[in-house]
Scaffold this motif. Structure first.
Motif, PDB file in Angstrom:
ATOM      1  N   GLU A  79      40.616  23.440  36.486  1.00 32.41           N
ATOM      2  CA  GLU A  79      41.862  23.887  35.922  1.00 32.41           C
ATOM      3  C   GLU A  79      43.096  23.591  36.842  1.00 32.41           C
ATOM      4  O   GLU A  79      44.228  23.546  36.035  1.00 32.41           O
ATOM      5  CB  GLU A  79      41.643  25.339  35.897  1.00 32.41           C
ATOM      6  CG  GLU A  79      40.853  25.881  34.567  1.00 32.41           C
ATOM      7  CD  GLU A  79      40.671  27.398  34.371  1.00 32.41           C
ATOM      8  OE1 GLU A  79      41.663  28.137  35.059  1.00 32.41           O
ATOM      9  OE2 GLU A  79      40.091  27.877  33.495  1.00 32.41           O
TER      10      GLU A  79
ATOM     11  N   ARG B  48      46.008  19.962  36.732  1.00 28.87           N
ATOM     12  CA  ARG B  48      47.351  19.619  36.170  1.00 28.87           C
ATOM     13  C   ARG B  48      48.499  20.317  36.967  1.00 28.87           C
ATOM     14  O   ARG B  48      49.285  19.720  37.149  1.00 28.87           O
ATOM     15  CB  ARG B  48      47.174  20.628  34.613  1.00 28.87           C
ATOM     16  CG  ARG B  48      48.245  19.725  33.763  1.00 28.87           C
ATOM     17  CD  ARG B  48      47.993  19.922  32.262  1.00 28.87           C
ATOM     18  NE  ARG B  48      47.414  20.953  31.817  1.00 28.87           N
ATOM     19  CZ  ARG B  48      46.098  20.822  31.079  1.00 28.87           C
ATOM     20  NH1 ARG B  48      45.815  19.576  30.629  1.00 28.87           N
ATOM     21  NH2 ARG B  48      45.244  21.834  30.853  1.00 28.87           N
TER      22      ARG B  48
ATOM     23  N   GLU C  62      61.665  36.968  39.344  1.00 25.76           N
ATOM     24  CA  GLU C  62      60.658  37.696  39.011  1.00 25.76           C
ATOM     25  C   GLU C  62      59.886  38.053  40.521  1.00 25.76           C
ATOM     26  O   GLU C  62      59.409  39.181  40.482  1.00 25.76           O
ATOM     27  CB  GLU C  62      59.467  36.553  38.375  1.00 25.76           C
ATOM     28  CG  GLU C  62      58.465  37.574  38.024  1.00 25.76           C
ATOM     29  CD  GLU C  62      57.504  36.217  37.292  1.00 25.76           C
ATOM     30  OE1 GLU C  62      57.891  35.285  36.617  1.00 25.76           O
ATOM     31  OE2 GLU C  62      56.098  36.631  37.033  1.00 25.76           O
TER      32      GLU C  62
ATOM     33  N   ASP D 245      59.444  39.170  30.462  1.00 24.40           N
ATOM     34  CA  ASP D 245      58.465  40.113  30.122  1.00 24.40           C
ATOM     35  C   ASP D 245      58.222  41.149  31.229  1.00 24.40           C
ATOM     36  O   ASP D 245      57.528  42.176  30.997  1.00 24.40           O
ATOM     37  CB  ASP D 245      57.037  39.398  29.899  1.00 24.40           C
ATOM     38  CG  ASP D 245      56.949  38.203  30.902  1.00 24.40           C
ATOM     39  OD1 ASP D 245      57.520  37.420  31.162  1.00 24.40           O
ATOM     40  OD2 ASP D 245      55.667  38.238  31.652  1.00 24.40           O
TER      41      ASP D 245
ATOM     42  N   THR E 212      52.569  38.944  28.696  1.00 26.69           N
ATOM     43  CA  THR E 212      52.626  38.851  30.244  1.00 26.69           C
ATOM     44  C   THR E 212      51.247  38.798  30.941  1.00 26.69           C
ATOM     45  O   THR E 212      51.612  38.378  32.053  1.00 26.69           O
ATOM     46  CB  THR E 212      53.483  40.034  30.447  1.00 26.69           C
ATOM     47  OG1 THR E 212      54.059  40.012  31.632  1.00 26.69           O
ATOM     48  CG2 THR E 212      52.637  41.391  30.171  1.00 26.69           C
TER      49      THR E 212
ATOM     50  N   GLU F 178      52.875  41.813  42.982  1.00 27.01           N
ATOM     51  CA  GLU F 178      52.667  41.793  41.714  1.00 27.01           C
ATOM     52  C   GLU F 178      51.227  42.626  41.353  1.00 27.01           C
ATOM     53  O   GLU F 178      51.076  43.560  40.650  1.00 27.01           O
ATOM     54  CB  GLU F 178      52.624  40.548  40.949  1.00 27.01           C
ATOM     55  CG  GLU F 178      51.802  40.438  39.753  1.00 27.01           C
ATOM     56  CD  GLU F 178      52.447  41.008  38.510  1.00 27.01           C
ATOM     57  OE1 GLU F 178      53.208  42.207  38.481  1.00 27.01           O
ATOM     58  OE2 GLU F 178      52.504  40.360  37.283  1.00 27.01           O
TER      59      GLU F 178
HETATM   60  C1  LIG Z   1      47.441  25.642  35.821  1.00 29.48           C
HETATM   61  C2  LIG Z   1      46.412  26.595  35.669  1.00 29.48           C
HETATM   62  C3  LIG Z   1      45.452  26.111  34.321  1.00 29.48           C
HETATM   63  C4  LIG Z   1      45.457  24.776  34.069  1.00 29.48           C
HETATM   64  C5  LIG Z   1      44.506  24.657  32.930  1.00 29.48           C
HETATM   65  O1  LIG Z   1      44.195  25.304  32.129  1.00 29.48           O
HETATM   66  O2  LIG Z   1      44.287  23.236  32.509  1.00 29.48           O
HETATM   67  C6  LIG Z   1      46.727  27.997  35.662  1.00 29.48           C
HETATM   68  C7  LIG Z   1      45.261  29.050  35.796  1.00 29.48           C
HETATM   69  C8  LIG Z   1      45.680  30.468  36.342  1.00 29.48           C
HETATM   70  C9  LIG Z   1      47.346  30.144  36.640  1.00 29.48           C
HETATM   71  C10 LIG Z   1      47.935  31.078  37.272  1.00 29.48           C
HETATM   72  C11 LIG Z   1      47.628  32.803  37.088  1.00 29.48           C
HETATM   73  O3  LIG Z   1      48.032  32.843  35.665  1.00 29.48           O
HETATM   74  C12 LIG Z   1      48.366  33.773  37.805  1.00 29.48           C
HETATM   75  C13 LIG Z   1      50.155  33.252  38.031  1.00 29.48           C
HETATM   76  C14 LIG Z   1      50.865  33.625  36.889  1.00 29.48           C
HETATM   77  C15 LIG Z   1      52.276  33.401  37.124  1.00 29.48           C
HETATM   78  O4  LIG Z   1      53.245  33.612  36.010  1.00 29.48           O
HETATM   79  C16 LIG Z   1      53.698  34.884  36.227  1.00 29.48           C
HETATM   80  O5  LIG Z   1      52.774  35.871  35.966  1.00 29.48           O
HETATM   81  C17 LIG Z   1      53.193  37.029  35.592  1.00 29.48           C
HETATM   82  C18 LIG Z   1      51.444  37.844  35.652  1.00 29.48           C
HETATM   83  O6  LIG Z   1      51.322  38.107  36.713  1.00 29.48           O
HETATM   84  C19 LIG Z   1      53.452  36.952  33.753  1.00 29.48           C
HETATM   85  O7  LIG Z   1      53.757  38.238  33.593  1.00 29.48           O
HETATM   86  C20 LIG Z   1      55.067  35.873  34.142  1.00 29.48           C
HETATM   87  O8  LIG Z   1      55.541  35.974  33.017  1.00 29.48           O
HETATM   88  C21 LIG Z   1      54.684  34.778  34.731  1.00 29.48           C
HETATM   89  O9  LIG Z   1      55.947  34.190  35.039  1.00 29.48           O
HETATM   90  C22 LIG Z   1      52.480  31.701  37.363  1.00 29.48           C
HETATM   91  C23 LIG Z   1      51.694  31.354  38.490  1.00 29.48           C
HETATM   92  C24 LIG Z   1      50.158  31.807  38.399  1.00 29.48           C
HETATM   93  C25 LIG Z   1      49.696  31.482  39.830  1.00 29.48           C
HETATM   94  C26 LIG Z   1      49.536  30.738  37.364  1.00 29.48           C
HETATM   95  C27 LIG Z   1      49.809  29.187  37.763  1.00 29.48           C
HETATM   96  C28 LIG Z   1      48.933  28.405  36.639  1.00 29.48           C
HETATM   97  C29 LIG Z   1      47.213  28.384  36.818  1.00 29.48           C
HETATM   98  C30 LIG Z   1      46.984  28.192  38.230  1.00 29.48           C
END
Ligand SMILES: C[C@H](CCC(=O)O)[C@H]1CC[C@H]2[C@@H]3[C@H](O)C[C@@H]4C[C@H](O[C@@H]5O[C@H](CO)[C@@H](O)[C@H](O)[C@H]5O)CC[C@]4(C)[C@H]3CC[C@]12C
Length: 851
Positions: free
Chosen positions: A55, A58, A469, A480, A617, A806
């Motif tokens: 995962e 990318r 954020e 969100d 979110t 968070e």
């Molecule tokens: C890139 C990975 C998957 C690739 C694939 O499927 O091929 C992503 C899988 C898990 C992701 C991370 C995870 O979702 C946590 C973080 C979320 C963050 O985004 C913010 O988070 C809030 C929720 O806590 C949300 O409400 C807000 O709107 C978002 O901006 C982005 C970074 C993460 C570490 C995220 C990164 C991509 C994955 C590793």
């Protein structure tokens, strides 16, 4: 020492004293080596290692391109999370002018002068030193720091932390120092101009340190406080050469302030720092223009030791050579009579009036340039202003906080949480800028022309506001999440919330046709579609407001919550401000985003469906079909559309949304109500009966706007009560012994929902929102119990003061330090104020307020 709000304390008054035991503050002792968690259980940030390799690939490719090829900051750096340091205290500075955080041991350790960009470095030369003299001889000279650094070795370091107590009640903090063997007590009050409903002084990049001296001896003592500061923030820029220091004195309206300006001459975003003190009868101010903070420090130390003053040479220092670092010091001294009291007033100001973000395309003028010069020469005037106004600021802060601090029905931890969590409004990478004077409607509205009558007047009068954020998730106004945090803004600086909403409204009607690939699903799509709310308004590494949607994990045009959260905030803001021009302007935008949202009701049952991916979110928690979270937000937004149509006399729209509401309510109950709570979703998957702690988010907003009963009742009251009780029983009491807040998802069996990384997390901001909903619904004790778990976990157990994350899991893992969402604690306060306004106050009692 531990992070325990021990005996409750309120800030000391504007006179002698150490504070009186009435209310709450964050209160550790200054001991060295404090560990808030046991060594056997080290907590780790969520990072790349937590994502399955397949995962994360990318993300890694994108990260490599960004950091190694484009040489830019990624908006989220999963490969180097900020290490957890349990050191932070109350930040300095107003809103949007940059922030400098001090640790609870007094160190200057977290810097955000370039907007949105953090630098975590304790600068060892930045210190307060006390010198005591009796009968013309120095008897005691001590740096008020527990450190024993390798530099400045001629200074007397290693003050014993046992003799000092730190207290924080944002935007104030105070430390009481006993000086061993001297019978002298110093109390340093630190004040920043963060004043609700004030849009002028709240923007100033200053902090004031008021030193109260109590002399318990039978003889007079001369006391000097020296404030030393390095020219810079501890980055490699400090050594780039060309920086210089200059003494100054600034006199106005009979008050003279003197000190040193430290000119920090970088090619991008140059700035100056100023350390100063107020001169008055009996107080002498002296300075040391330049010394080497990487040397032994002998020249400064001896100078002070000699006569309790500094030599005060005239003239500026030579610019530094490459590789050289320079520092300066200012000293205030006064005689304190036997058994008497004295006060010394010092200040720190910083001045970076004109800023560029990473793209360097646009020049922005900070808000405070409305009141002070924008030429980079304002530091002396800012210092003078701070030192002559701080008493007024303290008075206003006291008036604001006092009713809450003195409410004996509220538990001390809540008072600490409520005020201290507010740090993020300034220390969230916050930027507050002016519209350029020659700016016309087209410049702000974008090509689509938003047709918002109050857009320019609002932005001209109140400027543009943005906060990250999270310090680690560098996206501005992530919408969100702001949905939760917005309660702090609308309750305390409503015009900033209105300004932020205008900025969002503009982005709604505009588009960005550029294509890009999204990290989660790998699909390629346009950056921003018309008539949808963006995820964020951009990142500090690029050009916020100009290029939105820095977030490229998902294509958020398909998210189900963003549009609804706009509508909910519009009505909530209108309800709290009664600003009808705002409502009129936002109405067409609400209609446009609701039209976009209606497309998600594919089966035309009056309820939107989620798309089988993490389209809200909870961006890593998949949801399919009707859902408690998005379905609930949808019904609440539809209800508010009806209410707004009624207020604006738009009968047609009123009828349209009333019909949808009737149908949608019935579908929601039929598809999701299971007799005890609302199911996570209607997919019928293994986890669709998961109990989501945030299932009543729609009701939360309805209740905050008094739209939760009578003709406007959307969710049957009995169902809401039953759902909240179930969440309390399962997600709160059934998780970590009921001591860590509410886990996001819990299976009805009582086992945590581990179907996604986010279902097994606790989100602090969601917990505070849940607690507010409980209070709104009369479950007051349950609400306080729920919220207390988060406060105790974050501020006491994990030592994450002034960096509330968070999320955290039951064990070992936390995610995203210093985050926006926990500002939702202000919705608890709104709920409490509503209850108090409705019912006569119950008789005083200890502990949590009575339901
Ligand atoms: C890139 C990975 C998957 C690739 C694939 O499927 O091929 C992503 C899988 C898990 C992701 C991370 C995870 O979702 C946590 C973080 C979320 C963050 O985004 C913010 O988070 C809030 C929720 O806590 C949300 O409400 C807000 O709107 C978002 O901006 C982005 C970074 C993460 C570490 C995220 C990164 C991509 C994955 C590793």
């Amino acid at each position: 020492a531990t992070f325990v709000a021990q005996r409750a304390a309120a800030p000391p008054g504007r006179g002698p004293g150490h504070g009186h035991p009435q209310s709450a503050a964050h209160k550790p002792k200054l001991g060295r080596g404090t560990k808030a968690t046991s060594a056997s259980e080290p907590w780790q940030p969520y990072g790349a290692a937590d994502v399955p390799l397949a995962e994360v690939l990318r993300y890694f490719l994108w990260w490599y391109k960004k950091t190694r090829q484009e040489k830019k900051y990624p908006f989220i750096d999963l490969l180097s999370a900020v290490p957890l340091q349990q050191i932070y205290g109350c930040p300095l500075g107003g809103i949007g002018g940059g922030t400098i955080t001090r640790g609870w041991r007094g160190e200057f350790c977290r810097w955000q002068l370039n907007p949105g960009i953090y630098h975590y470095e304790t600068v060892i030369a930045d210190q307060f030193t006390v010198c005591l003299r009796r009968k013309g001889l120095t008897v005691y000279q001590q740096v008020l720091s527990v450190e024993r650094p390798r530099t400045l070795q001629d200074w007397n370091w290693g003050y014993c932390g046992h003799y000092a107590f730190y207290h924080a009640l944002y935007p104030r903090a105070w430390t009481v120092y006993e000086l061993p063997g001297q019978n002298v007590v110093l109390t340093c009050r630190q004040v920043s101009p963060v004043i609700p409903h004030d849009y002028q002084d709240s923007s100033l990049p200053v902090g004031v340190f008021i030193w109260e001296v109590e002399n318990g001896n039978d003889e007079d003592v001369e006391v000097s406080i020296m404030f030393s500061l390095q020219n810079g923030t501890g980055t490699k820029e400090d050594k780039r050469g060309g920086h210089w220091n200059e003494p100054f004195a600034f006199e106005k309206e009979g008050t003279r302030v003197a000190g040193v300006v430290l000119h920090h001459c970088t090619p991008v975003n140059p700035f100056s720092l100023a350390i100063s003190a107020r001169e008055k009868a009996g107080t002498r101010v002296s300075h040391f223009t330049a010394f080497n903070p990487t040397g032994s420090g002998k020249e400064v130390w001896q100078d002070l030791l000699q006569d309790g003053q500094l030599d005060s040479p005239a003239g500026e220092s030579a610019p530094t050579e490459k590789g050289e670092v320079v520092a300066a010091a200012v000293c205030a001294s006064c005689a304190v009579p036997a058994r008497g009291h004295g006060t010394l007033e010092l200040a720190l100001a910083w001045d970076m009036p004109r800023v560029h973000f990473g793209s360097k395309e646009k020049l922005h003028l900070r808000r405070y340039t409305r009141y002070f010069s924008s030429e980079g020469d304002a530091a002396p005037a800012l210092s003078h202003y701070a030192l002559t106004r701080y008493e007024e600021w303290e008075k206003k802060i006291e008036e604001w906080q006092k009713p809450i601090l003195e409410n004996s029905q509220l538990p001390p931890w809540y008072k600490s949480a409520l005020f201290n969590e507010l740090y993020f409004l300034t220390d969230g990478g916050t930027i507050w800028v002016e519209l350029p004077p020659d700016c016309c409607a087209e410049d702000v509205q974008g090509p689509a022309g938003a047709g918002l009558s109050q857009l320019l007047p609002v932005l001209r009068e109140y400027g543009r506001f943005a906060y990250l954020e999270g310090q680690e998730y560098r996206m501005y106004n992530t919408y969100d999440v702001h949905f939760y945090a917005s309660f702090a803004l609308i309750m305390l600086w409503p015009k900033l919330q209105i300004s932020l909403q205008y900025d969002i409204a503009v982005t709604v009607v505009n588009e960005d046709v550029q294509l890009r690939q999204y990290l989660m699903g790998g699909e390629t799509a346009q950056v921003k579609l018309k008539n949808v709310v963006p995820h964020d308004i951009g990142e500090p590494g690029d050009e916020p407001w100009q290029r939105v949607n820095a977030y490229l994990v998902h294509d958020t045009a398909n998210w189900k919550d963003l549009n609804l959260k706009f509508v909910l905030q519009v009505y909530r803001d209108y309800y709290l401000t009664q600003d009808s021009l705002y409502l009129q302007d936002m109405w067409p935008v609400c209609q446009a985003v609701m039209e976009s949202e209606l497309k998600f009701d594919k089966d035309n049952d009056g309820l939107i469906e989620n798309g089988g991916f993490a389209d809200q979110t909870y961006d890593a928690w998949v949801v399919t079909g009707a859902s408690a979270y998005c379905g609930g937000l949808w019904l609440a937004a539809v209800c508010m559309m009806c209410k707004m149509a009624e207020v604006l006399g738009d009968r047609e729209t009123m009828q349209k949304y009333s019909a949808i509401l009737q149908k949608g309510k019935e579908s929601f109950e039929r598809l999701l109500w299971n007799g005890k709570y609302y199911n996570y979703d209607s997919s019928g998957n293994v986890t669709s009966r998961s109990i989501m702690s945030d299932q009543c988010a729609g009701q939360w907003f309805l209740g905050a706007c008094d739209l939760d009963q009578g003709q406007f009742e959307v969710f049957p009251k009995s169902h809401v009560a039953s759902a909240l009780r179930t969440v309390f029983e399962k997600n709160v009491l059934g998780f970590a012994g009921g001591t860590m807040g509410a886990v996001n998802g819990m299976m009805p069996t009582g086992a945590a929902d581990t179907s996604s990384v986010q279902s097994k997390e606790v989100w602090v901001g969601v917990v505070y929102a849940l607690a507010a909903t409980m209070i709104q619904e009369g479950l007051v004790e349950e609400g306080f119990h729920t919220a207390e778990g988060c406060y105790r976990t974050v501020w006491e157990k994990l030592g994450m003061a002034f960096q509330t994350p968070e999320a955290y899991c039951e064990k070992k893992v936390y995610r995203s330090l210093a985050y926006m969402r926990p500002l939702s604690i202000w919705s608890m306060q709104l709920a409490l104020e509503r209850r108090a306004a409705r019912a006569p106050a119950p008789p005083a009692q200890a502990g949590a307020p009575r339901p």
